[in-house]
Design a protein around this motif. Structure first.
Motif, mmCIF file in Angstrom:
data_model
loop_
_atom_site.group_PDB
_atom_site.id
_atom_site.type_symbol
_atom_site.label_atom_id
_atom_site.label_comp_id
_atom_site.label_asym_id
_atom_site.label_seq_id
_atom_site.Cartn_x
_atom_site.Cartn_y
_atom_site.Cartn_z
ATOM 1 N N VAL A 107 0.365 5.683 0.620
ATOM 2 C CA VAL A 107 -0.493 6.828 0.924
ATOM 3 C C VAL A 107 0.072 8.060 0.241
ATOM 4 O O VAL A 107 1.249 8.386 0.412
ATOM 5 C CB VAL A 107 -0.591 7.065 2.444
ATOM 6 C CG1 VAL A 107 -1.482 8.275 2.736
ATOM 7 C CG2 VAL A 107 -1.117 5.828 3.148
ATOM 8 N N TYR A 131 -3.927 0.265 -2.766
ATOM 9 C CA TYR A 131 -3.674 -1.046 -2.178
ATOM 10 C C TYR A 131 -3.490 -2.072 -3.293
ATOM 11 O O TYR A 131 -4.337 -2.204 -4.176
ATOM 12 C CB TYR A 131 -4.850 -1.513 -1.317
ATOM 13 C CG TYR A 131 -5.395 -0.500 -0.346
ATOM 14 C CD1 TYR A 131 -5.063 -0.548 1.011
ATOM 15 C CD2 TYR A 131 -6.281 0.492 -0.774
ATOM 16 C CE1 TYR A 131 -5.591 0.375 1.907
ATOM 17 C CE2 TYR A 131 -6.803 1.420 0.112
ATOM 18 C CZ TYR A 131 -6.463 1.351 1.446
ATOM 19 O OH TYR A 131 -6.995 2.259 2.327
ATOM 20 N N ILE A 134 -5.153 6.494 -0.830
ATOM 21 C CA ILE A 134 -4.461 5.261 -0.456
ATOM 22 C C ILE A 134 -4.672 4.236 -1.555
ATOM 23 O O ILE A 134 -5.808 3.956 -1.943
ATOM 24 C CB ILE A 134 -4.961 4.691 0.882
ATOM 25 C CG1 ILE A 134 -4.970 5.763 1.969
ATOM 26 C CG2 ILE A 134 -4.053 3.545 1.330
ATOM 27 C CD1 ILE A 134 -6.302 6.359 2.256
ATOM 28 N N SER A 151 0.847 -1.195 0.000
ATOM 29 C CA SER A 151 0.000 0.000 0.000
ATOM 30 C C SER A 151 0.877 1.237 0.000
ATOM 31 O O SER A 151 2.049 1.192 0.406
ATOM 32 C CB SER A 151 -0.932 0.016 1.222
ATOM 33 O OG SER A 151 -0.199 0.294 2.408
ATOM 34 N N ASN A 192 -2.846 -1.105 4.875
ATOM 35 C CA ASN A 192 -2.448 0.145 5.521
ATOM 36 C C ASN A 192 -2.436 -0.183 7.008
ATOM 37 O O ASN A 192 -3.492 -0.309 7.628
ATOM 38 C CB ASN A 192 -3.443 1.266 5.213
ATOM 39 C CG ASN A 192 -2.906 2.626 5.606
ATOM 40 O OD1 ASN A 192 -1.724 2.782 5.910
ATOM 41 N ND2 ASN A 192 -3.772 3.618 5.611
#
Length: 232
Positions: free
Chosen positions: A86, A109, A107, A84, A115
């Motif tokens: 951010v 993934y 975010i 992941s 996360n």
């Protein structure tokens, strides 16, 4: 009652009304200017305005670019141990957010991407799933019995992580996932639990963690020797 005599009941009512007005009228003061675009400088000119830890740019020099950021349109690179990444959109990326008390993050993934458990020390978070399926949750404080509130979210679903509570998101779907988070702070900050506990600098004394987690010291030392990836 004689004319002009003091009425205790009336006085008490007046005090109660005043106290009630004080309570219901409490709110953040209205801004005294339209904006305070952050100026990244150490300039100590006495004419500069210093608000919320940052200098304000001269309003006459402000441009649309001070309120713009294109970084959230791009997919983040999830090729890391957590799967992941951010992408922040806070006051560090958008100077015009200074003093406004809000920010965003994207975010991304990968399949199975996580996360990891973390907190935002200065904000409540509202997360919306844009693509994929996420298992999300937060854990309450000791005062509330460390209760877990969790949910499986699908595209378009929204979940709230209360202020400074430990929370996480895991991609449990069959495709890559994307979420957008909004925060009640221009700079919410993040403390990833594993990184802080086992990757602190300098390291926490292993005896502290051995007792805290009730595990063998070798386990603690092993964890402290790992590389703790930061996906922010």
């Amino acid at each position: 009652m004689m004319k002009g005599a003091h009425c205790p009941t009336a006085a008490a009512f007046a005090l109660l009304a005043l106290a009630t007005f004080h309570l219901v009228s409490a709110f953040d003061p209205s801004p005294l200017q339209d904006f305070c675009v952050a100026l990244n400088t150490t300039n100590t000119d006495i004419s500069a305005v210093f608000v919320n830890g940052r200098f304000c740019k001269d309003p006459k020099m402000v441009t649309p670019e001070d309120f713009f950021f294109s970084g959230l349109r791009m997919r983040g690179n999830t090729s890391n141990p957590l799967g992941s990444i951010v992408t922040q959109a806070n006051v560090q990326q958008i100077a015009g957010l200074n003093t406004l008390g809000v920010s965003l993050a994207r975010i991304d993934y990968a399949l199975g991407g996580l996360n990891p458990p973390h907190i935002h020390p200065r904000a409540t978070e509202v997360l919306m799933v844009m693509e994929g399926t996420l298992y999300v949750g937060f854990v309450t404080s000791n005062d509330n019995g460390n209760r877990l509130f969790s949910k499986v979210l699908y595209k378009g679903d929204v979940f709230v992580f209360p202020f400074a509570q430990i929370h996480f998101q895991l991609n449990i779907g069959k495709v890559n996932a994307i979420a957008i988070s909004s925060f009640s702070s221009q700079f919410p900050g993040v403390t990833t639990i594993a990184n802080a506990v086992f990757g602190s600098n300098p390291s926490i004394n292993p005896d502290v963690l051995t007792t805290a987690f009730q595990v063998d010291k070798n386990v603690v030392q092993y964890l402290q020797n790992q590389f703790w990836y930061d996906n922010n």
